[in-house]
Design a protein around this motif. Structure first.
Motif, short mmCIF file in Angstrom:
data_model
loop_
_atom_site.label_atom_id
_atom_site.label_comp_id
_atom_site.label_asym_id
_atom_site.label_seq_id
_atom_site.Cartn_x
_atom_site.Cartn_y
_atom_site.Cartn_z
N SER A 31 0.72 -1.23 0.08
CA SER A 31 0.02 -0.07 -0.07
C SER A 31 0.92 1.30 0.14
O SER A 31 2.06 1.17 0.32
CB SER A 31 -0.85 -0.01 1.15
OG SER A 31 -0.06 0.10 2.36
N GLU A 32 0.19 2.16 -0.26
CA GLU A 32 0.99 3.58 -0.42
C GLU A 32 1.62 3.98 1.11
O GLU A 32 2.75 4.46 1.11
CB GLU A 32 0.17 4.77 -0.76
CG GLU A 32 -0.28 5.00 -2.49
CD GLU A 32 -1.35 5.81 -2.73
OE1 GLU A 32 -1.97 6.50 -1.70
OE2 GLU A 32 -1.62 5.88 -3.90
N GLN A 33 0.76 3.54 1.99
CA GLN A 33 1.22 3.90 3.62
C GLN A 33 2.45 3.11 3.63
O GLN A 33 3.30 3.76 4.34
CB GLN A 33 -0.02 3.75 4.56
CG GLN A 33 0.30 3.81 5.77
CD GLN A 33 0.73 5.49 5.89
OE1 GLN A 33 -0.19 6.23 5.44
NE2 GLN A 33 1.40 5.68 6.84
N LYS A 34 2.35 1.81 3.56
CA LYS A 34 3.32 0.95 3.76
C LYS A 34 4.77 1.34 3.01
O LYS A 34 5.79 1.47 3.55
CB LYS A 34 3.49 -0.44 3.43
CG LYS A 34 2.22 -1.25 4.54
CD LYS A 34 1.93 -2.57 4.21
CE LYS A 34 1.14 -2.87 5.30
NZ LYS A 34 0.83 -4.59 5.26
N LEU A 35 4.75 2.00 1.56
CA LEU A 35 5.75 2.25 0.84
C LEU A 35 6.11 3.50 1.40
O LEU A 35 7.34 3.95 1.53
CB LEU A 35 5.30 2.50 -0.45
CG LEU A 35 5.16 1.36 -1.42
CD1 LEU A 35 4.36 1.68 -2.59
CD2 LEU A 35 6.40 0.44 -1.50
N SER A 42 6.07 11.19 2.63
CA SER A 42 4.79 11.06 2.79
C SER A 42 4.11 10.22 1.66
O SER A 42 4.41 10.00 0.55
CB SER A 42 4.49 12.77 2.40
OG SER A 42 4.41 13.09 0.97
N ARG A 43 2.85 10.32 2.08
CA ARG A 43 1.95 9.34 0.94
C ARG A 43 1.81 10.06 -0.26
O ARG A 43 1.88 9.59 -1.55
CB ARG A 43 0.43 8.98 1.67
CG ARG A 43 0.61 7.62 2.57
CD ARG A 43 -0.84 7.46 2.95
NE ARG A 43 -1.75 7.16 1.93
CZ ARG A 43 -3.00 7.33 1.90
NH1 ARG A 43 -3.59 7.97 3.16
NH2 ARG A 43 -3.62 7.06 0.94
N ASN A 44 1.83 11.47 -0.35
CA ASN A 44 1.63 12.10 -1.47
C ASN A 44 2.87 12.03 -2.46
O ASN A 44 2.77 12.07 -3.54
CB ASN A 44 1.37 13.63 -0.97
CG ASN A 44 0.04 14.05 -0.58
OD1 ASN A 44 -1.00 13.36 -0.72
ND2 ASN A 44 -0.03 15.15 -0.06
N THR A 45 3.96 11.99 -1.61
CA THR A 45 5.24 11.77 -2.61
C THR A 45 5.25 10.42 -3.32
O THR A 45 5.65 10.16 -4.32
CB THR A 45 6.56 12.18 -1.80
OG1 THR A 45 6.45 13.37 -1.19
CG2 THR A 45 7.67 11.55 -2.36
N ILE A 46 4.79 9.43 -2.45
CA ILE A 46 4.61 8.04 -3.06
C ILE A 46 3.57 8.00 -4.30
O ILE A 46 3.84 7.53 -5.18
CB ILE A 46 4.47 7.09 -1.64
CG1 ILE A 46 5.47 6.90 -0.74
CG2 ILE A 46 4.15 5.60 -2.48
CD1 ILE A 46 6.80 6.49 -1.30
N ARG A 47 2.55 8.60 -3.88
CA ARG A 47 1.44 8.67 -4.86
C ARG A 47 1.89 9.40 -6.10
O ARG A 47 1.54 8.99 -7.26
CB ARG A 47 0.14 9.43 -4.27
CG ARG A 47 -1.06 9.34 -5.03
CD ARG A 47 -2.20 10.04 -4.43
NE ARG A 47 -2.68 9.07 -3.47
CZ ARG A 47 -2.99 9.57 -2.25
NH1 ARG A 47 -2.96 10.97 -2.12
NH2 ARG A 47 -3.29 8.91 -1.38
#
Length: 119
Positions: A31-35, A42-47
């Motif tokens: 998931s984005e959170q785990k990554l 941040s999740r935004n960076t991963i997204r």
């Protein structure tokens, strides 16, 4: 490695992890959170990273909205990462090297020998 921004650096790191088989092409990505936790971002960076890799075809989104590695791009990625990369190290010192410069040079020689590099 490209140092234009955090997402650029993380993209390079993420692509390296993909090529190193940290994530299996047969399985969904975490998931984005785990990554985000793994890469300390941040999740935004991963997204943003995932969005860019979806756009260029490296990743693919499945019917259940989960993301996995595009198998065709995976082989290209592994092949591109298998090409040896050349690095250049340079330093300058005065005509009479002091103890610190001698230690630096010895460290460089040791590093190149350990990693089968040419100095």
């Amino acid at each position: 490695m490209n140092y234009h921004g955090k997402s650029g650096r993380l993209t390079e790191l993420f692509l390296g992890d993909l090529a190193a088989e940290r994530f299996s092409p047969e399985e969904y990505l975490p998931s984005e959170q785990k990554l985000a936790e793994h890469y300390q971002a941040s999740r935004n960076t991963i997204r943003r990273i995932i969005g860019n890799l979806l756009d260029d075809g490296t990743l693919t989104r499945c019917d259940n909205h989960r993301v996995r590695i595009n198998p065709e791009k995976y082989h290209e990625l592994k092949a591109a990462r298998a090409v040896p990369r050349q690095i250049t190290l340079a330093f300058a010192y005065a005509a009479y090297p002091d103890a610190m410069i001698s230690d630096v040079l010895a460290g460089l020689k040791r590093y190149t020998a350990e990693h089968d590099l040419r100095l």
